[in-house]
Design an enzyme around this catalytic site. Structure first.
Site, PDB file in Angstrom:
ATOM      1  N   SER A  83       0.852  -1.194   0.000  1.00 38.24           N
ATOM      2  CA  SER A  83       0.000   0.000   0.000  1.00 38.24           C
ATOM      3  C   SER A  83       0.886   1.242   0.000  1.00 38.24           C
ATOM      4  O   SER A  83       2.010   1.204   0.534  1.00 38.24           O
ATOM      5  CB  SER A  83      -0.891   0.024   1.242  1.00 38.24           C
ATOM      6  OG  SER A  83      -1.519   1.283   1.401  1.00 38.24           O
ATOM      7  N   TYR A  96      -2.354  -1.498  10.300  1.00 33.08           N
ATOM      8  CA  TYR A  96      -2.421  -1.782   8.865  1.00 33.08           C
ATOM      9  C   TYR A  96      -1.166  -1.267   8.159  1.00 33.08           C
ATOM     10  O   TYR A  96      -0.536  -1.973   7.375  1.00 33.08           O
ATOM     11  CB  TYR A  96      -3.675  -1.124   8.283  1.00 33.08           C
ATOM     12  CG  TYR A  96      -3.776  -1.164   6.785  1.00 33.08           C
ATOM     13  CD1 TYR A  96      -4.319  -2.268   6.136  1.00 33.08           C
ATOM     14  CD2 TYR A  96      -3.357  -0.085   6.015  1.00 33.08           C
ATOM     15  CE1 TYR A  96      -4.429  -2.298   4.754  1.00 33.08           C
ATOM     16  CE2 TYR A  96      -3.466  -0.114   4.631  1.00 33.08           C
ATOM     17  CZ  TYR A  96      -3.999  -1.217   4.003  1.00 33.08           C
ATOM     18  OH  TYR A  96      -4.099  -1.241   2.629  1.00 33.08           O
TER      19      TYR A  96
END
Length: 187
Positions: A83, A96
């Site tokens: 990401s 995350y």
């Protein structure tokens, strides 16, 4: 195949079932499991929350790859989904973001380990993308503004990210790449 890939037995079973359906061999692995939860403070992240997010977001990549590699031949590849948060951070997605950074490091290290076997390992680090994870993770206001913070002022559609995975899966087009992360992030 529905399975909780945060646990080794499930990863082993999924890899074995896929391999047996395709003649015992695996040519391409795409690791793309993720979950995220907004939390305003590090104090809001419990040990159980941390373990759950790490199990889904990085343990699964490690364990699926572990069981797939013995079934891979030269020219095969592993593609890990990271990401943009691994590079820029996200203050409300602390656990995350940490897993996405771990995926980058895992990708680079595994690529070095598998280079002599002719197996490439790369990754994609998308920016904001419309997936079911977004409305499941954020409130209405954040969903309505999702993606507006990038230079293109919008989130990507999955079809705009998919060609990066196809490119990395191609032994012709990306044969000289390993340990790399493609940044498809709206910038």
């Amino acid at each position: 195949l529905p399975a909780d890939l945060g646990y080794e037995a499930n990863c082993r079973e999924v890899v074995e079932r896929v391999a047996s359906a395709y003649g015992g061999r695996i040519d391409v692995v795409v690791n793309n499991a993720a979950e995220q939860y907004e939390r305003e403070s590090i104090g809001d992240v419990t040990e159980a929350d941390l373990e759950r997010v790490f199990r889904t977001n990085i343990f699964s990549y490690f364990l699926v790859s572990k069981h797939a590699v013995p079934r891979m031949e030269p020219g095969a590849c592993i593609i890990n989904t990271s990401s943009v948060n691994a590079y820029k951070g996200n203050k409300t997605l602390l656990d995350y973001t940490a897993t996405k950074g771990a995926i980058v490091a895992f990708t680079r290290a595994l690529s070095l380990q598998l280079a002599d076997r002719g197996i490439r390992v790369n990754g994609v680090a998308p920016g904001p993308v419309w997936t079911p994870l977004i409305p499941a993770s954020f409130g209405k206001e954040k969903v309505e503004q999702f993606g507006s913070q990038v230079p293109m002022k919008r989130a990507a559609q999955p079809a705009e990210i998919a060609p990066s995975f196809v490119f990395l899966a191609s032994n012709q087009d990306s044969s000289y790449m390993s340990g790399q992360i493609l940044h498809v992030n709206g910038a």
